[in-house]
Design a protein around this motif. Structure first.
Motif, short mmCIF file in Angstrom:
data_model
loop_
_atom_site.label_atom_id
_atom_site.label_comp_id
_atom_site.label_asym_id
_atom_site.label_seq_id
_atom_site.Cartn_x
_atom_site.Cartn_y
_atom_site.Cartn_z
N ALA A 126 -5.19 -11.91 -4.08
CA ALA A 126 -5.90 -11.22 -2.61
C ALA A 126 -5.17 -11.36 -2.41
O ALA A 126 -4.02 -11.71 -1.82
CB ALA A 126 -7.23 -12.72 -3.25
N GLY A 127 -5.51 -10.66 -0.95
CA GLY A 127 -5.44 -10.51 0.55
C GLY A 127 -4.71 -8.96 0.42
O GLY A 127 -3.66 -8.92 1.58
N VAL A 128 -4.30 -8.81 -0.38
CA VAL A 128 -3.02 -7.73 -1.06
C VAL A 128 -3.71 -6.28 -0.59
O VAL A 128 -4.62 -5.77 -1.41
CB VAL A 128 -1.49 -7.40 -1.87
CG1 VAL A 128 -0.67 -6.61 -1.94
CG2 VAL A 128 -1.15 -9.14 -1.82
N THR A 129 -3.23 -4.96 -0.22
CA THR A 129 -3.65 -4.20 -0.21
C THR A 129 -3.11 -3.20 -1.21
O THR A 129 -1.83 -3.01 -0.99
CB THR A 129 -4.44 -3.14 1.15
OG1 THR A 129 -5.09 -4.07 1.49
CG2 THR A 129 -4.36 -1.72 0.86
N TYR A 130 -3.97 -2.43 -2.40
CA TYR A 130 -2.54 -1.85 -3.46
C TYR A 130 -3.01 -0.25 -3.29
O TYR A 130 -4.73 0.42 -4.03
CB TYR A 130 -3.17 -2.06 -4.65
CG TYR A 130 -2.26 -3.25 -5.05
CD1 TYR A 130 -0.97 -3.91 -5.16
CD2 TYR A 130 -3.02 -4.42 -4.40
CE1 TYR A 130 -0.61 -5.21 -5.22
CE2 TYR A 130 -2.88 -5.78 -5.12
CZ TYR A 130 -1.61 -6.00 -5.28
OH TYR A 130 -0.88 -7.23 -5.67
N SER A 131 -3.28 0.85 -2.56
CA SER A 131 -2.96 2.01 -1.65
C SER A 131 -2.28 2.67 -2.87
O SER A 131 -1.68 2.60 -3.49
CB SER A 131 -2.97 2.45 -0.05
OG SER A 131 -1.41 1.91 -0.26
N ALA A 132 -2.68 4.16 -2.72
CA ALA A 132 -2.13 5.07 -3.42
C ALA A 132 -2.53 6.55 -2.85
O ALA A 132 -3.20 7.35 -1.98
CB ALA A 132 -3.11 5.46 -5.02
#
Ligand code: HMG
Ligand code: MG
Length: 302
Positions: free
Chosen positions: A74-80
């Motif tokens: 929760a609270g972590v952005t996993y971007s691509a």
């Protein structure tokens, strides 16, 4: 200008770092463990994968499996990273929290990197950004070669400002300014940022500096003084750029954290946990650890 009280670190090691690793394809499990360890260390924004053509960047060919394998905190952005709509569709299906598009301030670099002109690259992003918005996914923008181009040499800061402005106008929430080949020096970085900040608000800009000439920390200090509060970095200084010959990795996350600690700037990240992760991943890859701070602090195996 005063330094920011807090800085958001965007950890790009799993993407910008690993995309350029020579040799055999890195196992998906290793990539997943790297991302999970970084999230455990308190990193809140991780560029985890890249949905580009595997013919161009083979190391990112397992992007879907990587995104499926990570423990979502929760609270972590996993971007691509996504170069086009096809990439966006892959990223959405893989449940990326956010995507990033990339263009450059140099025509020659854009041709080599994504096989089209700057204007064409921006056109490709129109449907991508629209579809991302419909899917409720934020889009970050990169501008490469902001302080120099491997093919074109000097870059006019006005060109950096124009492309950055265009990305923001198209709907990117933030633009990350890439010194792709690490040739910048502090005064140049400062002057470039001053020109860009006339077109794009400082709180929508980030610094993405590669350390090829050992100037990245000095350049970061210069732009922190100007008000930059988002920094892209890579654990153990992993990486480079496949289309920028001689480009070394991003500035090492460990070194940035140490600098920021010394300036009294908060990041919420546990430095020793990132140091340990950097030692582990460089052992896995059989490569040199590019962080001086990591070498100085050593590994703390608990
Ligand atoms: P192209 O050849 O012009 O495109 O590549 P195309 O549309 O003709 O497609 C060619 C083939 O790629 C086709 O497959 C497509 O299906 C496939 P084929 O029919 O030949 O079997 N394809 C894709 N496959 C998977 N995912 C996709 C995708 N799109 C097309 N999204 C393209 C255009 C942009 C795709 C290509 O040039 C590419 O993928 N380039 C990779 C660029 C890249 O990843 N560069 C490194 C990242 S940028 C960077 O590191 C800089 C940064 O860190 C900031 C800085 O440091 O400055 C961000
Ligand atoms: Mg980069």
């Amino acid at each position: 200008m005063a330094f920011p009280q807090q800085v958001r670190i965007v950890e790009v090691g799993p993407r910008d770092g690993l995309q350029n690793e020579p040799g055999p394809i890195i196992p998906t499990e290793t990539k997943v463990t790297l991302i999970n360890r970084l999230a455990e260390a308190g990193v809140r924004h991780i560029e985890a994968a890249s949905f580009v053509s595997p013919k161009w960047v083979p190391q990112m060919g397992d992007a879907t499996a990587v995104m499926a394998g990570i423990d979502r905190r929760a609270g972590v952005t996993y971007s691509a990273l996504t170069p086009n709509v096809k990439g966006l569709e892959g990223a959405i299906a893989a449940k990326a929290s956010e995507v990033a598009v990339f263009s450059a301030a140099s025509e020659a670099f854009t041709q080599k990197n994504i096989n089209c002109s700057i204007a064409e690259s921006l056109e490709r992003f129109v449907p991508l950004i629209e579809q991302a918005r419909d899917a409720g996914i934020r889009v970050r923008g990169y501008v490469s070669t902001v302080l120099g181009c491997p093919y074109q040499g000097e870059i006019d800061p006005a060109q950096v400002a124009a492309v950055s402005r265009e990305l923001i106008d198209m709907g990117c929430y933030e633009v990350s300014l890439g010194d792709t080949i690490g040739t910048g020096t502090p005064l140049k970085a400062k002057k470039m940022l001053e020109v860009v900040a006339k077109e794009v608000a400082m709180d929508r800009l980030a610094a993405h500096f590669h350390d090829t000439y050992g100037q990245a920390l000095a350049n970061l200090y210069a732009v922190l003084e100007e008000g930059i509060a988002v920094i892209d970095s890579s654990t153990a200084g992993l990486g480079g750029c496949p289309y920028a010959k001689g480009a070394s990795g991003n500035v090492a996350t460990e070194d940035v954290l140490y600098l920021l600690q010394g300036l009294g700037i908060e990041t919420g990240i546990d430095l020793q946990a990132v140091v340990d992760t950097g030692h582990w991943i460089t052992r896995e890859l059989g490569r040199h650890n590019g962080s001086k701070v990591a070498l100085a602090l050593g590994e703390c195996r608990r």
